[in-house]
Design a protein around this motif. Sequence first.
Motif, short mmCIF file in Angstrom:
data_model
loop_
_atom_site.label_atom_id
_atom_site.label_comp_id
_atom_site.label_asym_id
_atom_site.label_seq_id
_atom_site.Cartn_x
_atom_site.Cartn_y
_atom_site.Cartn_z
N VAL A 185 0.86 -1.18 0.00
CA VAL A 185 0.00 0.00 0.00
C VAL A 185 0.90 1.23 0.00
O VAL A 185 1.68 1.43 0.93
N MET A 186 0.81 2.02 -1.05
CA MET A 186 1.62 3.24 -1.17
C MET A 186 0.88 4.46 -0.64
O MET A 186 1.50 5.43 -0.19
N LEU A 187 -0.44 4.41 -0.71
CA LEU A 187 -1.28 5.54 -0.32
C LEU A 187 -1.07 5.89 1.15
O LEU A 187 -1.20 5.04 2.03
N ASP A 188 -0.71 7.16 1.41
CA ASP A 188 -0.53 7.66 2.77
C ASP A 188 0.56 6.89 3.52
O ASP A 188 0.51 6.77 4.74
N ARG A 189 1.54 6.37 2.79
CA ARG A 189 2.69 5.70 3.41
C ARG A 189 3.98 6.25 2.78
O ARG A 189 4.64 5.58 2.00
N PRO A 190 4.36 7.50 3.13
CA PRO A 190 5.58 8.10 2.55
C PRO A 190 6.80 7.23 2.83
O PRO A 190 6.99 6.73 3.94
N GLY A 191 7.62 7.04 1.82
CA GLY A 191 8.81 6.22 1.95
C GLY A 191 8.61 4.79 1.49
O GLY A 191 9.58 4.05 1.35
N ALA A 192 7.36 4.38 1.29
CA ALA A 192 7.09 3.00 0.87
C ALA A 192 7.74 2.67 -0.46
O ALA A 192 8.11 1.52 -0.72
N GLN A 193 7.90 3.68 -1.32
CA GLN A 193 8.49 3.44 -2.64
C GLN A 193 9.94 2.97 -2.52
O GLN A 193 10.41 2.18 -3.35
N HIS A 194 10.64 3.41 -1.47
CA HIS A 194 12.02 2.97 -1.28
C HIS A 194 12.07 1.48 -0.89
O HIS A 194 12.96 0.75 -1.33
N ASP A 195 11.11 1.05 -0.08
CA ASP A 195 11.04 -0.37 0.30
C ASP A 195 10.72 -1.24 -0.90
O ASP A 195 11.32 -2.31 -1.09
N VAL A 196 9.78 -0.80 -1.71
CA VAL A 196 9.37 -1.58 -2.88
C VAL A 196 10.55 -1.77 -3.83
O VAL A 196 10.83 -2.87 -4.30
N LYS A 197 11.27 -0.69 -4.10
CA LYS A 197 12.41 -0.78 -5.02
C LYS A 197 13.51 -1.68 -4.45
O LYS A 197 14.04 -2.55 -5.17
N ALA A 198 13.84 -1.47 -3.17
CA ALA A 198 14.92 -2.27 -2.57
C ALA A 198 14.58 -3.75 -2.55
O ALA A 198 15.42 -4.60 -2.89
N LEU A 199 13.35 -4.06 -2.18
CA LEU A 199 12.95 -5.47 -2.08
C LEU A 199 12.81 -6.12 -3.44
O LEU A 199 13.19 -7.28 -3.64
N ARG A 200 12.30 -5.36 -4.39
CA ARG A 200 12.17 -5.90 -5.75
C ARG A 200 13.54 -6.19 -6.35
O ARG A 200 13.76 -7.26 -6.95
N ASP A 201 14.47 -5.27 -6.19
CA ASP A 201 15.83 -5.49 -6.71
C ASP A 201 16.49 -6.68 -6.04
O ASP A 201 17.18 -7.48 -6.69
N LEU A 202 16.28 -6.83 -4.72
CA LEU A 202 16.87 -7.97 -4.01
C LEU A 202 16.30 -9.29 -4.51
O LEU A 202 17.05 -10.24 -4.77
N CYS A 203 14.98 -9.37 -4.65
CA CYS A 203 14.35 -10.61 -5.11
C CYS A 203 14.86 -11.00 -6.49
O CYS A 203 15.13 -12.18 -6.76
N GLN A 204 14.99 -10.03 -7.36
CA GLN A 204 15.48 -10.34 -8.70
C GLN A 204 16.93 -10.78 -8.66
O GLN A 204 17.34 -11.69 -9.40
N ALA A 205 17.73 -10.16 -7.78
CA ALA A 205 19.13 -10.57 -7.65
C ALA A 205 19.27 -11.99 -7.12
O ALA A 205 20.23 -12.70 -7.44
N LEU A 206 18.30 -12.40 -6.30
CA LEU A 206 18.32 -13.75 -5.73
C LEU A 206 17.64 -14.78 -6.62
O LEU A 206 17.50 -15.94 -6.23
N GLY A 207 17.20 -14.37 -7.79
CA GLY A 207 16.64 -15.31 -8.75
C GLY A 207 15.15 -15.57 -8.60
O GLY A 207 14.66 -16.59 -9.10
N PHE A 208 14.42 -14.69 -7.94
CA PHE A 208 12.98 -14.86 -7.79
C PHE A 208 12.25 -14.22 -8.97
O PHE A 208 12.57 -13.09 -9.38
N GLU A 209 11.29 -14.94 -9.53
CA GLU A 209 10.37 -14.36 -10.49
C GLU A 209 9.39 -13.49 -9.70
O GLU A 209 8.60 -14.01 -8.92
#
Length: 468
Positions: free
Chosen positions: A226-250
């Motif tokens: 949930v991004m709505l009314d959660r400032p900073g959530a975009q940083h978590d989404v990017k960091a976690l998405r990049d990590l998952c892809q680096a670890l070989g997760f679809e």
Amino acid sequence: MAFLVSGTLQVAAQIADAQDSLGRKGKYNLQGPRMALTLSSPEVLASTVAVLEDVFQILGFESCQRREASVQEFLGELTGFRKQLDAHGGPMGCALVALVALSGQLRQPQQLVRELSRCGALRGCPKVFLLLSSTPGGAPKPRAFLTELGELCRRCSHWSLLQLLTEVFCRMAEESSGATYCPVLRSSLRGALCLGDVKPWRPKPEPSFSAQYDLSGTRAALLLSVMLDRPGAQHDVKALRDLCQALGFETTLRTDPTAQAFQEEVAQFRKQLDTHRGPVSCALVALMAHGGPQGQLLGADGQEVQPEALVQELNCCGALRGRPKIFLIQACRGGHRDAGMGLIALPWFWRWLQAPPAIPSYADILQIHVDAQGSSSSGFTPGNSDILTVYAATEGCVAYRDEKKGSDFIQTLVEVLRTDPRGDLLELLTEVNRQMCELDVLGPDCDERRKACLEIHSSLRRRLCLQA
């Protein structure tokens, strides 16, 4: 005068070291006394208590007390035990409390856990709770669990308690109605806890291949934020998405889901895995949202969904049977803001010794719920094996997020996993918790420093390493 000052500093340093029992290498030093207490209801067989006492001796607890009382009297007995420890006059090494009652009677164990957390002598020290249940007049399952644990402690004394428990869970798991059940652990430890009598000259046995999950198949990740009314959530989404892809997760990402969409997305994720061609070896689901007062997740529409329901939805996935299922939950679980427990020392010690910061009130706790198929005694979804759930906050507490960098939990997790992607995930999460516990958090609606602490729930039966 110089001698007096030097001696004072040395004594002060010893006090500070004793107050912070976590070693610099991320391992509890356990230098103080180890105290154990068994609280058993009158219906419990004496043979069960005898097995418990044998295990306590193996684990190096020199003082083992026993109290027989009704479950309603457990809290009063534990309060007396806490006062006894505080009157000891010095720091402890570790405390172990075994709660043994008929199945279904221990309905609110968290009240007992938090009572012992108030013990000043145990500040920064590990507090282990064994929750065991039995049937009236029957041979209880806990006896088999304790026997396995005692045997492993003798053979693998250098293993951490989390490693030992994972192996015991593998041996204790039972098949029932198409599902696998095993005990569950619940941890806020900040370091490795080794209770055995470690012999440095003893050769370290190599783990067998079966002791580690095989992740050679497809790995899939679902990120719901949930991004709505959660400032900073975009940083978590990017960091976690990049990590998952680096670890070989679809990886699949969905933003601003409603409460219903949370359920629908996890259900669709499960169906995709069940229809996937080829083996699926691991699944990761990240749930990032505001949280309700009882730990509910709030969708973008403000409606509630229980995270445990989402865990159970994925647990029904046939493709993931016997495979690890990881849940990361970045959400508040209540409104409590923890100021932590400070050092019991004079103020000038802080200036001279640069003493460590306060410790979160509910850190350094390990609960082991043996009756996995039992009632609601564990206080969370019991029973199903191969599930790892990590909460960004302990029960009832706030999970913090910074609008400029994201949440402490997600950002620290990503940093630790990127540093050592081949490490055992339970050990890495313990390191994440150690780093988080050292932070002083300043929330957006509070002018005073606060503490944060992870809570890890695991029924994993093997070591989980996300990169070979």
